[in-house]
Design a protein around this motif. Structure first.
Motif, PDB file in Angstrom:
ATOM      1  N   UNK A   1       0.826  -1.213   0.000  1.00 35.99           N
ATOM      2  CA  UNK A   1       0.000   0.000   0.000  1.00 35.99           C
ATOM      3  C   UNK A   1       0.857   1.259   0.000  1.00 35.99           C
ATOM      4  N   UNK A   2       1.993   1.223   0.700  1.00 40.44           N
ATOM      5  CA  UNK A   2       2.862   2.398   0.802  1.00 40.44           C
ATOM      6  C   UNK A   2       3.562   2.740  -0.510  1.00 40.44           C
ATOM      7  N   UNK A   3       3.547   1.806  -1.473  1.00 42.49           N
ATOM      8  CA  UNK A   3       4.157   2.075  -2.776  1.00 42.49           C
ATOM      9  C   UNK A   3       3.507   3.287  -3.451  1.00 42.49           C
ATOM     10  N   UNK A   4       2.277   3.591  -3.061  1.00 42.49           N
ATOM     11  CA  UNK A   4       1.573   4.734  -3.646  1.00 42.49           C
ATOM     12  C   UNK A   4       2.309   6.054  -3.416  1.00 42.49           C
ATOM     13  N   UNK A   5       3.189   6.097  -2.397  1.00 43.10           N
ATOM     14  CA  UNK A   5       3.885   7.347  -2.061  1.00 43.10           C
ATOM     15  C   UNK A   5       5.258   7.453  -2.726  1.00 43.10           C
ATOM     16  N   UNK A   6       5.640   6.478  -3.553  1.00 46.18           N
ATOM     17  CA  UNK A   6       6.962   6.492  -4.172  1.00 46.18           C
ATOM     18  C   UNK A   6       7.124   7.714  -5.082  1.00 46.18           C
ATOM     19  N   UNK A   7       8.284   8.360  -4.937  1.00 42.46           N
ATOM     20  CA  UNK A   7       8.574   9.551  -5.728  1.00 42.46           C
ATOM     21  C   UNK A   7       9.816   9.409  -6.603  1.00 42.46           C
ATOM     22  N   UNK A   8      10.511   8.292  -6.479  1.00 46.30           N
ATOM     23  CA  UNK A   8      11.724   8.095  -7.263  1.00 46.30           C
ATOM     24  C   UNK A   8      12.332   6.748  -6.968  1.00 46.30           C
ATOM     25  N   UNK A   9      13.573   6.554  -7.430  1.00 49.03           N
ATOM     26  CA  UNK A   9      14.253   5.272  -7.281  1.00 49.03           C
ATOM     27  C   UNK A   9      14.364   4.843  -5.825  1.00 49.03           C
ATOM     28  N   UNK A  10      14.805   5.733  -4.937  1.00 47.95           N
ATOM     29  CA  UNK A  10      15.073   5.372  -3.543  1.00 47.95           C
ATOM     30  C   UNK A  10      13.800   4.972  -2.811  1.00 47.95           C
ATOM     31  N   UNK A  11      12.752   5.769  -2.916  1.00 50.11           N
ATOM     32  CA  UNK A  11      11.521   5.470  -2.186  1.00 50.11           C
ATOM     33  C   UNK A  11      10.838   4.219  -2.732  1.00 50.11           C
ATOM     34  N   UNK A  12      10.895   4.012  -4.044  1.00 51.01           N
ATOM     35  CA  UNK A  12      10.302   2.802  -4.614  1.00 51.01           C
ATOM     36  C   UNK A  12      11.087   1.569  -4.179  1.00 51.01           C
ATOM     37  N   UNK A  13      12.412   1.676  -4.173  1.00 50.49           N
ATOM     38  CA  UNK A  13      13.243   0.555  -3.713  1.00 50.49           C
ATOM     39  C   UNK A  13      12.971   0.239  -2.246  1.00 50.49           C
ATOM     40  N   UNK A  14      12.744   1.268  -1.429  1.00 52.62           N
ATOM     41  CA  UNK A  14      12.495   1.051   0.001  1.00 52.62           C
ATOM     42  C   UNK A  14      11.222   0.245   0.222  1.00 52.62           C
TER      43      UNK A  14
END
Length: 428
Positions: free
Chosen positions: A103-116
């Protein structure tokens, strides 16, 4: 003091019947969510790549390496916990974590946040396989275990098709961010059901009487079992194509065959799930029959040893057929043959060790599988695609996927060595 439930002396562990069937059903549902959540990223790679300005190499790192490193790290920590602790609690916590991370993937803004977010998904999903193998070994003894493990493994195909179809439809209608939210919320519904209705499964009495060793000692003990390292390598290599396709096949169909986003999941998912489920179950039935007839637990390895190399022509059809219908036939046949190694390999692995080492054994299998199939496979394809782009343009991904053509025959060779060493040790 361990919180694990153990069967008192003289009391049989519940096996078969409604108790085992319901536990198996919940494990199947958890595995469906497991592979559905893994499939989501592959379906929406193209819109994510364009919106977040990512390269194919970065996609390979996010979907493979980032996921696998934390999957493995968590798996090592979880391995001994599964053999000692409350397996239902471990699974509920893991499912809750990977659902929240999805669910938190919705907040991804780039490589780092998506990888996290993928790292967190990997940590949560590391709980399912060792818990399931440990539970199924207690619930279904003997040759029947191979069939039940094969059925459990075959449910991954259902997860892939459900995730693929719904991800494509929801992403096209609502956007990829909302799609991840919906899947995360659905996972939490299963968390609630499992927490409220799943009964603890007592362990076999042998576990209660054994002293548990340290994690690294246990891992060395598992790897010292004759044939086990080769069995793990064969299991991992047999998954390289299966693990890479959910990541890259949707992008391949979008780029090379002009399939629309809303349709790609249904096109890939249908043939994949039909082939994967029927292949897994047929392999389990055939392996179980071979084991019963021969009286040897390793007899079932013949099935994937023969079937895996036969998948290579079907994979080539998937990659190079000029028309989409033929491509889909290639997917179905390929998945049927590649899925034959999942159940027999996993069931054999946990049958070779004491009950107190089933969790560690499952984790060893997962470590090798994730290094080869989920870390190396998608990353090699992503890097190869970027390197080949100057020469082949949008078709670079087609030739990058071809790097996996050798994997099935390598897997079969590993399983042949494993079977030979297990047989030799049994005769000594």
């Amino acid at each position: 003091m361990s919180t694990a439930a153990t069967a008192p002396a003289g009391e049989a562990v519940p096996r078969g019947g409604v108790f085992a069937a319901y536990a198996l059903t919940l494990l199947l549902l958890a595995n469906v969510f497991n592979y559905a959540d893994r499939a989501l990223l592959g379906i929406v790679i193209e819109p994510i790549r364009k919106e977040l300005l990512l390269s194919d190499t970065e996609i390979g790192i996010i979907s493979g390496l980032a996921f696998s490193i934390f999957f493995l790290a968590a798996g090592l920590a979880i391995a001994r916990w599964v053999d000692r602790g409350n397996r239902r609690l471990i699974l509920v916590l893991g499912l809750a974590l990977w659902s929240c991370a999805t669910a938190a993937t919705t907040f991804a803004q780039g490589f780092t946040s998506l990888a996290f977010t993928r790292m967190l998904v990997g940590i949560g999903e590391a709980t399912l396989f060792p818990v399931a193998m440990s539970l199924l070994a207690d619930l279904y003894p003997g040759a029947k275990r191979t069939l039940m493990v094969s059925i459990f493994q075959a449910s991954s195909g259902i997860g892939i098709v459900v995730g693929s179809v719904l991800a494509g439809v929801l992403a096209a209608a609502l956007g990829w961010r909302t799609m991840f939210e919906i899947f995360g919320a659905a996972g939490m519904v299963l968390v609630t059901l499992m927490a409220l209705t799943m009964r603890p499964t007592p362990r076999t009495a042998v576990v209660a009487s054994q002293r548990t060793s340290g994690l690294w000692i246990a891992i060395r003990s598992v790897l010292a079992v004759p044939g086990m390292p080769w069995l793990a390598l064969g299991y991992g290599a047999s998954n390289m194509v299966l693990a890479s396709l959910p990541v890259w096949s949707p992008a391949f169909l979008l780029r090379s065959h002009g399939v629309k986003l809303a349709e790609v999941g249904a096109l890939v998912g249908g043939p994949a799930v039909i082939g994967g489920i029927t292949g897994g179950i047929c392999a389990g039935l055939l392996a179980t029959r071979l084991i019963k007839r021969s009286g040897n637990r390793w007899a079932g390895l013949i099935v994937p040893m023969v079937a895996l190399p036969l998948a290579i022509p079907a994979y080539a059809v998937f990659l190079f057929a000029p028309t989409l219908p033929v491509v889909l036939v290639g997917i179905a046949v390929m998945n049927f043959l590649l899925s034959t190694g999942l159940g027999p390999c996993a069931a054999l692995a946990v049958s070779l060790v004491p009950a107190s080492e089933r969790g560690v054994t499952s984790t060893v299998m997962l470590i090798v599988q994730n290094i080869l199939a989920f870390a190396i496979g998608p990353l090699v394809i992503g890097v190869a695609s970027d390197l080949l782009t100057p020469h082949f343009g949008a078709e670079s991904l087609r030739y990058a996927l071809a790097t996996m053509l050798v994997a099935p025959v390598v897997a079969s060779a590993f399983l042949w060595v494993a079977r030979r060493r297990i047989r030799a040790a049994a005769r000594d």
